[in-house]
Design an enzyme around this catalytic site. Structure first.
Site, mmCIF file in Angstrom:
data_model
loop_
_atom_site.group_PDB
_atom_site.id
_atom_site.type_symbol
_atom_site.label_atom_id
_atom_site.label_comp_id
_atom_site.label_asym_id
_atom_site.label_seq_id
_atom_site.Cartn_x
_atom_site.Cartn_y
_atom_site.Cartn_z
ATOM 1 N N SER A 9 51.744 39.329 40.890
ATOM 2 C CA SER A 9 51.284 39.581 39.528
ATOM 3 C C SER A 9 49.999 38.839 39.207
ATOM 4 C CB SER A 9 52.378 39.166 38.553
ATOM 5 O OG SER A 9 52.070 39.600 37.260
ATOM 6 N N ARG A 63 47.071 37.304 50.276
ATOM 7 C CA ARG A 63 46.521 38.509 50.921
ATOM 8 C C ARG A 63 45.055 38.273 51.267
ATOM 9 N NH1 ARG A 63 44.667 43.281 46.939
ATOM 10 N NH2 ARG A 63 43.446 43.641 48.813
ATOM 11 N N THR A 79 40.143 46.539 41.932
ATOM 12 C CA THR A 79 41.052 47.616 41.534
ATOM 13 C C THR A 79 40.280 48.849 41.098
ATOM 14 O OG1 THR A 79 42.725 45.991 40.843
ATOM 15 C CG2 THR A 79 42.962 48.234 40.028
ATOM 16 N N CYS A 109 47.135 29.708 58.010
ATOM 17 C CA CYS A 109 48.254 30.568 57.604
ATOM 18 C C CYS A 109 48.924 29.967 56.369
ATOM 19 C CB CYS A 109 49.269 30.698 58.735
ATOM 20 S SG CYS A 109 50.775 31.587 58.237
ATOM 21 N N CYS A 164 56.350 35.600 57.467
ATOM 22 C CA CYS A 164 55.044 36.237 57.255
ATOM 23 C C CYS A 164 54.918 36.866 55.867
ATOM 24 C CB CYS A 164 54.805 37.282 58.332
ATOM 25 S SG CYS A 164 53.172 38.044 58.249
ATOM 26 N N CYS A 209 49.519 38.631 55.044
ATOM 27 C CA CYS A 209 48.178 38.458 54.485
ATOM 28 C C CYS A 209 47.082 38.874 55.458
ATOM 29 C CB CYS A 209 47.973 37.010 54.049
ATOM 30 S SG CYS A 209 47.789 35.825 55.410
ATOM 31 N N CYS A 258 45.633 35.759 60.149
ATOM 32 C CA CYS A 258 45.673 35.403 61.571
ATOM 33 C C CYS A 258 44.929 36.420 62.429
ATOM 34 C CB CYS A 258 47.123 35.256 62.036
ATOM 35 S SG CYS A 258 48.163 36.692 61.714
#
Length: 543
Positions: free
Chosen positions: A45, A298, A334, A487, A511, A514, A517
Site C-alpha cells: 500500500s 520491489r 502508475t 537482499c 523471497c 523484488c 538479486c
C-alpha cells in the site's frame, strides 16, 4: 486454451491494456494472468498517482467507485544531514516534476483490485495465481520466429523437480498477440528481450530497490494528504536514493526508501539505510507511537527514455515497467504504465485487424503521446546523478527544472549495468549499522512476518545459481557476499559446511520477489525463475 490476446501481469499496465482492448473491440477474447494469488495481492500500500491516464481510460472512475480518496494537500522535499532537515524552497518552481497538487495518495493494491473488477465486467478472463514461465515461440522455415502464446508454470513439483502427488503441468495459453506487463525485470520480458535482441544498441537499464512499510499511527499525528520526500543522509554522495512518507486513508502512513542499484559500496544495505532513516527527526515524529502493518520490496526501472528497449517483436509488445516507463524525477510510474498499456492495446488491435504479425504502430503511437514527451523532458535527470553524484546531479536537476525544462540538444547516457558498479570490498569502507530498537527500527526476519509470504517449502527453489563455485571465488572473496546485504528478505546467508568451507545458503521461501538479486549480482550468477503461482507476499485489501 486459445485467445486473441494474452496479457501477462496484473498491475496497472496490464489491467489498463486489457480494459482498452475490450473497449476497442468488445468481441476480442482477452486473457490476463497474474502470478499473485489475487489481483493486487503483491502490491504494498501507499503510492501517489496522477489520474491523467485513468481519466482517459475510465473517465467516470469516480462514479464507478475507484478507491482514490486522499488528495495531496501538503508536500515537502527535504535535504537531510545526520541531524537536520533543510526544506527545498519554492519546490513547485524549482522542481516541477515533484509537484503533486491534484494527485492522490492511494492503496495501489486496492486500485489494481478495482481495475481488475472493471476488466472482468468488460469480459476479460482474469486468472490470478498463474505466473508466466515461458514464451511459446513458433519456428517456421519460411518465416521469422514468432511468439504465439505463454506457458504458465507447473504446480506441485517436488524439491528435486520431479512431479509430486498434486502435480499439475503448466497451461499453454495460445494467442495471436501477447502483451508483457510483468513489472521490472519480468521473466517473460527478459526472455523476449534476449530472444529478439530488443536491447541491441540501447543503454543498459538501471534500477532502484524500493522498500516500503505501512504504518498505523495515532489519530492525533495523522495528516491525511501530506507527502514528504528526502535526499542526502544517510546515503553517501555517490549513491542515488532517498526516503518518502505519505499520510492517507484512516490513520495510515506509507514509509519507504529507494536506493539506486548502481551503488558502489558492497557493504551497503538498502534495508538498513531504510531503517536508520526512520530515526531521523524529520521522519520519526510521523511514526512514533505507531504500529507496522505491512512490509514489502520491489525493483524499479530508473533508466528513463534512453534505456527503453525496442518495444515490439513478432507476436507481442512490452508495456509498463517491463519496458521501463517509470518517470524517476517524478517518482511515479502508475500513470505512465497505464498509458503505455493503453497505447499497446491500440497498436495490438490494429495489428489484429490487419492480420499483421507485429504491432509496429506501437512505437509511433507512443512518440505522439504525452507519455513520450514527459519521459523526454525527464530523460537527463537520473543519468546526471549517475554521472556526477549527489551534488552534480542535484545542481543539474535544479537547472533542468528551472531553466532547461528538458529541452536540451543533448542526452546523457548510462554506460554500465548495475551489476558492474560494485567496488571490490578491499577498496570500500565497511558500514556499521545500529541495532534495531524494536519500536521504530526492526530486523529483516521480523519484517518478513508482515509480508504474509505464502510458499510451499516442498517446491523447487526458484532462485538458482548458474555456477555455485563462482560465488566463493567472486562474491565472497572479492565483494564479501553483497547479496547478504542487498537482499531485503534474508534470502541469502553465508554459511559453512562440515569441513568449514563457506557456501551460500538460499532461503527461497523468504523471497519478496523484488528481483534485486537478478540485477545486482556481480556476475549475474543468480537466476530468478518463476515460483509456483500464488507464491510470495500477500497483502489483503486496504494494505
Amino acid at each position: 486454451m486459445q485467445f486473441d490476446v494474452v496479457v501477462a501481469g496484473g498491475g496497472p499496465a496490464g489491467l489498463a491494456a486489457a480494459i482498452r482492448l475490450k473497449q476497442l473491440q468488445p468481441g476480442l477474447s482477452v486473457c490476463l494472468i497474474e502470478k499473485a494469488a489475487e489481483i493486487g495481492g503483491q502490491v504494498v500500500s501507499g503510492a501517489v498517482i496522477e489520474t491523467r491516464a485513468l481519466d482517459e481510460l475510465l473517465p467516470a472512475w469516480r462514479e464507478l467507485g475507484a478507491p482514490l480518496e486522499t488528495k495531496v494537500n501538503e508536500e515537502s522535499l527535504l535535504f537531510l544531514t545526520a541531524k537536520r532537515a533543510f526544506p527545498i524552497p519554492a519546490l513547485h518552481w524549482a522542481m516541477p516534476d515533484m509537484d503533486n497538487r491534484g494527485n492522490y495518495i492511494v492503496s495501489l493494491g486496492d486500485v489494481c483490485r478495482w481495475l481488475g473488477e472493471q476488466a472482468e465486467a468488460l469480459g476479460v478472463d482474469v486468472f490470478p495465481g498463474f505466473g508466466g514461465a515461458h514464451l511459446v515461440i513458433e519456428h517456421n522455415e519460411s518465416a521469422h520466429p514468432r511468439v504465439v502464446g505463454v506457458t504458465t508454470g507447473d504446480m506441485g513439483r517436488q524439491a528435486d523437480g520431479s512431479p509430486g502427488p498434486q502435480f499439475q503441468p503448466g497451461v499453454t495459453l495460445e494467442a495471436k498477440q501477447v502483451i508483457l506487463a510483468e513489472g521490472a525485470h519480468g521473466s517473460l520480458s527478459e526472455e523476449a528481450m534476449s530472444r529478439f535482441f530488443l536491447r541491441k544498441g540501447i543503454d543498459p537499464q538501471t534500477y532502484g530497490l524500493g522498500i516500503k512499510e505501512l504504518w498505523e499511527v495515532p489519530a492525533a499525528q495523522h495528516r491525511p494528504g501530506f507527502v514528504q520526500h528526502s535526499f542526502g543522509w544517510p546515503l553517501d554522495s555517490q549513491t542515488y536514493g532517498g526516503a518518502f512518507l505519505y499520510h492517507f486513508g484512516r490513520n495510515l502512513v506509507a514509509y519507504g526508501f529507494v536506493t539506486g542499484l548502481d551503488y558502489r559500496n558492497p557493504y551497503l544495505s538498502p534495508f538498513e539505510e531504510m531503517q536508520r532513516t526512520k530515526k531521523h527527526p524529520a521522519f520519526s515524529k510521523h511514526l512514533k507511537g505507531g504500529k507496522r502493518l505491512a512490509y514489502g520490496a520491489r525493483a524499479l526501472t530508473e533508466g528513463g527514455l534512453q534505456c527503453l528497449p525496442r518495444l515490439t517483436f513478432p507476436g507481442g509488445v512490452l508495456a509498463g515497467d517491463s519496458a521501463g516507463f517509470l518517470n524517476m524525477p517524478k517518482i511515479k510510474g502508475t500513470h505512465t504504465a497505464m498509458k503505455s498499456g493503453m497505447v499497446a492495446a491500440e497498436a495490438v488491435v490494429e495489428a489484429l485487424t490487419q492480420n499483421a504479425p507485429e504491432a509496429t504502430s506501437y512505437q509511433p503511437r507512443l512518440e505522439q503521446s504525452w507519455l513520450w514527451g514527459e519521459l523526454h523532458r525527464a530523460r537527463n535527470i537520473r543519468p546526471a546523478f549517475h554521472k556526477w553524484g549527489l551534488w552534480g546531479g542535484a545542481l543539474y536537476a535544479g537547472l533542468d527544472g528551472t531553466l532547461l525544462r528538458g529541452h536540451t540538444p543533448w542526452t546523457l547516457h548510462h554506460h554500465q549495468p548495475d551489476c558492474d558498479r560494485l567496488r571490490h570490498a578491499a577498496d570500500a569502507r565497511p558500514i556499521t549499522y545500529p541495532a534495531p530498537d524494536g519500536l521504530l527500527t526492526f530486523d529483516k526476519l521480523s519484517s518478513l512476518q508482515l509480508a504474509n509470504i505464502n510458499h510451499d517449502e516442498g517446491q523447487p527453489s526458484h532462485l538458482v545459481m548458474r555456477n555455485p563455485a563462482l560465488w566463493r571465488e567472486v562474491n565472497l572473496n572479492q565483494y564479501q557476499a553483497p547479496e547478504t546485504r542487498y537482499c531485503p528478505a534474508a534470502v541469502y546467508e553465508e554459511d559453512k559446511d562440515a569441513t568449514g568451507k563457506a557456501f551460500l545458503r538460499i532461503n527461497a521461501s523468504n523471497c519478496l520477489q523484488c528481483k534485486s538479486c537478478a540485477i545486482k549480482d556481480p556476475t549475474l550468477n543468480i537466476h530468478w525463475t518463476v515460483p509456483e503461482g500464488g507464491s510470495g507476499p500477500s497483502y489483503p485489501p486496504g494494505m
